[in-house]
Design a protein around this motif. Structure first.
Motif, short mmCIF file in Angstrom:
data_model
loop_
_atom_site.label_atom_id
_atom_site.label_comp_id
_atom_site.label_asym_id
_atom_site.label_seq_id
_atom_site.Cartn_x
_atom_site.Cartn_y
_atom_site.Cartn_z
N ALA A 1 0.85 -1.18 0.04
CA ALA A 1 -0.06 0.00 -0.12
C ALA A 1 0.88 1.20 0.02
CB ALA A 1 -0.96 0.07 1.31
N ALA A 2 0.26 2.16 -0.22
CA ALA A 2 1.04 3.66 -0.11
C ALA A 2 2.12 3.70 -1.15
CB ALA A 2 1.21 4.08 1.16
N VAL A 3 1.91 3.36 -2.19
CA VAL A 3 3.14 3.52 -3.34
C VAL A 3 2.84 4.94 -3.74
CG1 VAL A 3 1.72 2.78 -5.27
CG2 VAL A 3 4.29 2.84 -5.45
N HIS A 4 1.61 5.55 -3.35
CA HIS A 4 1.29 6.80 -3.46
C HIS A 4 1.09 7.28 -2.05
CE1 HIS A 4 0.01 6.06 -7.95
NE2 HIS A 4 0.95 6.76 -7.78
N GLY A 5 1.79 8.37 -1.53
CA GLY A 5 1.91 8.60 -0.41
C GLY A 5 0.82 9.04 0.51
N ASP A 6 -0.37 9.49 -0.15
CA ASP A 6 -1.55 10.01 0.48
C ASP A 6 -2.59 9.02 0.25
OD1 ASP A 6 -1.73 10.29 -2.45
OD2 ASP A 6 -2.62 12.44 -2.13
N GLU A 7 -2.63 7.86 -0.14
CA GLU A 7 -3.31 6.92 -0.44
C GLU A 7 -3.69 5.82 0.70
OE1 GLU A 7 -2.98 4.99 -4.27
OE2 GLU A 7 -3.30 6.93 -5.28
N LEU A 8 -4.43 6.05 1.68
CA LEU A 8 -4.48 5.52 3.16
C LEU A 8 -5.11 4.38 3.51
CD1 LEU A 8 -4.13 8.68 5.39
CD2 LEU A 8 -2.23 7.64 4.09
N ASN A 9 -6.18 4.04 2.73
CA ASN A 9 -7.12 2.87 2.93
C ASN A 9 -6.53 1.67 3.09
OD1 ASN A 9 -9.63 4.35 3.38
ND2 ASN A 9 -10.08 4.39 1.35
N GLY A 10 -5.32 1.50 1.95
CA GLY A 10 -4.88 0.39 1.78
C GLY A 10 -3.71 -0.01 3.06
N VAL A 11 -3.26 1.17 3.65
CA VAL A 11 -2.21 1.09 4.71
C VAL A 11 -2.93 0.33 5.96
CG1 VAL A 11 -1.13 2.50 6.33
CG2 VAL A 11 -1.17 3.37 4.01
N GLU A 12 -4.33 0.78 6.21
CA GLU A 12 -4.91 0.22 7.35
C GLU A 12 -4.95 -1.43 6.86
OE1 GLU A 12 -6.67 -0.09 11.11
OE2 GLU A 12 -4.89 1.29 10.07
N VAL A 13 -5.56 -1.51 5.66
CA VAL A 13 -5.77 -2.96 5.18
C VAL A 13 -4.64 -3.96 5.49
CG1 VAL A 13 -6.30 -4.78 3.40
CG2 VAL A 13 -7.54 -2.45 3.68
#
Length: 340
Positions: free
Chosen positions: A57-69
């Motif tokens: 996740a977060a290969v784009h630094g502001d994309e957060l939903n996947g970080v939590e997954v």
């Protein structure tokens, strides 16, 4: 991977034995001051043999939903019956994540156009190379989580090269209603890992800069479904979403764009079924004297819509995917069941 016994997961600098888990911070670059830039990685190696899967996740630094997954799978799931290995990479673009921006704050480069990388090229390609060689290429399958860019939002859907049989199996196993089929631009994580022999899909869901619990929970269900499909969680079940459409050729999907500048009023929401000729939104000038209607060129599903209501001519407003008659009827039945 042995058919008879589990094996260690090895990366440049260490290994994780069967039955063990490790949280590591892996160096991928350096700052202007020469301090290390490290990405967080959790490796869970099951006691029993099975495939090796990565979640990123977060290969784009502001994309957060996947970080939590990815974080929840790594740290909150019970892995006592895991068959195989999970490589969990919740934040690939650490500099962008810290700055809360999409791209690497190093000449504004897109990390997701830099794979498989190079150990002797640009900064972004060096980062991509270390991630790719150590944690992506050694895996048997992968799931890369994204959201829409700022100012837009997506319904949950899979992007995958369904012409590749191994990728198609993975895409269907996730259990989403919509699969958009393409091999992806050159340099993207999913395209380059798939072409290197590790079938990979992208999950698009929601919008940037937020944790959206509904999307996170649905994505967690999708991860469990994938792990069930590949025998990594044998007690789980593969998920059927109720209906599914695979959108392939360019005439089956389109971005509708503004023809005039102004302020947008959306009349339909993300995930709505819209019919040919129906008005999706209107664009007006500050005086309300000029109104431009944006209408659906065909009956389809609003996969993504803008949220920032201000547009220039040419700005994307919504992503519309065509539905076949059978899929359309299934969606209508589902919406009637929800009272929608």
């Amino acid at each position: 991977m042995s058919d008879s016994e589990a094996e260690p997961f090895t990366y440049n600098g260490g290994s994780v034995a069967p039955g063990e888990a490790a949280n590591i911070r892996y160096g991928v670059s350096e700052t202007y001051l020469g301090d290390p830039v490290r990405i967080p990685v959790t490796i869970v190696n099951g006691e029993r043999p099975g495939p090796t899967a990565f979640l990123s996740a977060a290969v784009h630094g502001d994309e957060l939903n996947g970080v939590e997954v990815v974080r929840e799978v790594a740290n909150e799931w019970d892995h006592s019956n895991l068959h195989g290995t999970l490589v969990c990479l919740p934040v690939l673009n650490v500099p962008g994540f810290l700055a809360q921006q999409r791209y690497l704050p190093i000449y504004d480069r897109d990390l997701n156009r830099s794979f498989p990388g190079s150990e002797s090229s640009t900064s972004s390609k060096r980062i991509a190379y270390r991630i790719f060689e150590n944690f992506l290429k050694p895996c048997d399958l992968g799931i890369d989580f994204h959201t829409s860019t700022r100012g837009r939002t997506n319904m949950l859907h899979v992007r995958a090269d369904t012409d590749d049989e191994a990728v198609d199996r993975l895409a269907r196993a996730f259990g989403s209603n919509v699969i958009i089929s393409s091999n992806g631009p050159s340099g993207t994580l999913r395209r380059e890992t798939s072409e290197a022999g590790t079938p990979t899909i992208t999950i698009e869901m929601g919008k940037a800069n937020e944790f959206q619990r509904g999307f996170i929970d649905r994505a967690l269900d999708g991860v469990e479904s994938v792990l069930a499909e590949y025998g990594m969680r044998p007690d789980a079940a593969v998920r059927w979403p109720g209906w599914r459409t695979v959108v392939g050729s360019s005439d089956e999907k389109t971005w509708l764009r503004a023809d005039t500048g102004g302020m947008v009023e959306m009349h339909r929401s993300r995930g709505s079924l819209v019919r040919e000729g129906e008005t999706i939104c209107t664009i007006t000038n500050p005086f309300g004297t000029t109104t431009n209607e944006v209408v659906a060129p065909f009956t389809g599903l609003l996969v993504g819509i803008l949220q920032n209501p201000l547009v220039f001519p040419g700005n994307p407003i919504c992503h519309l995917a065509k539905l076949g008659p059978e899929t359309q009827r299934a969606l209508e039945r589902e919406q009637r069941g929800r009272g929608g």
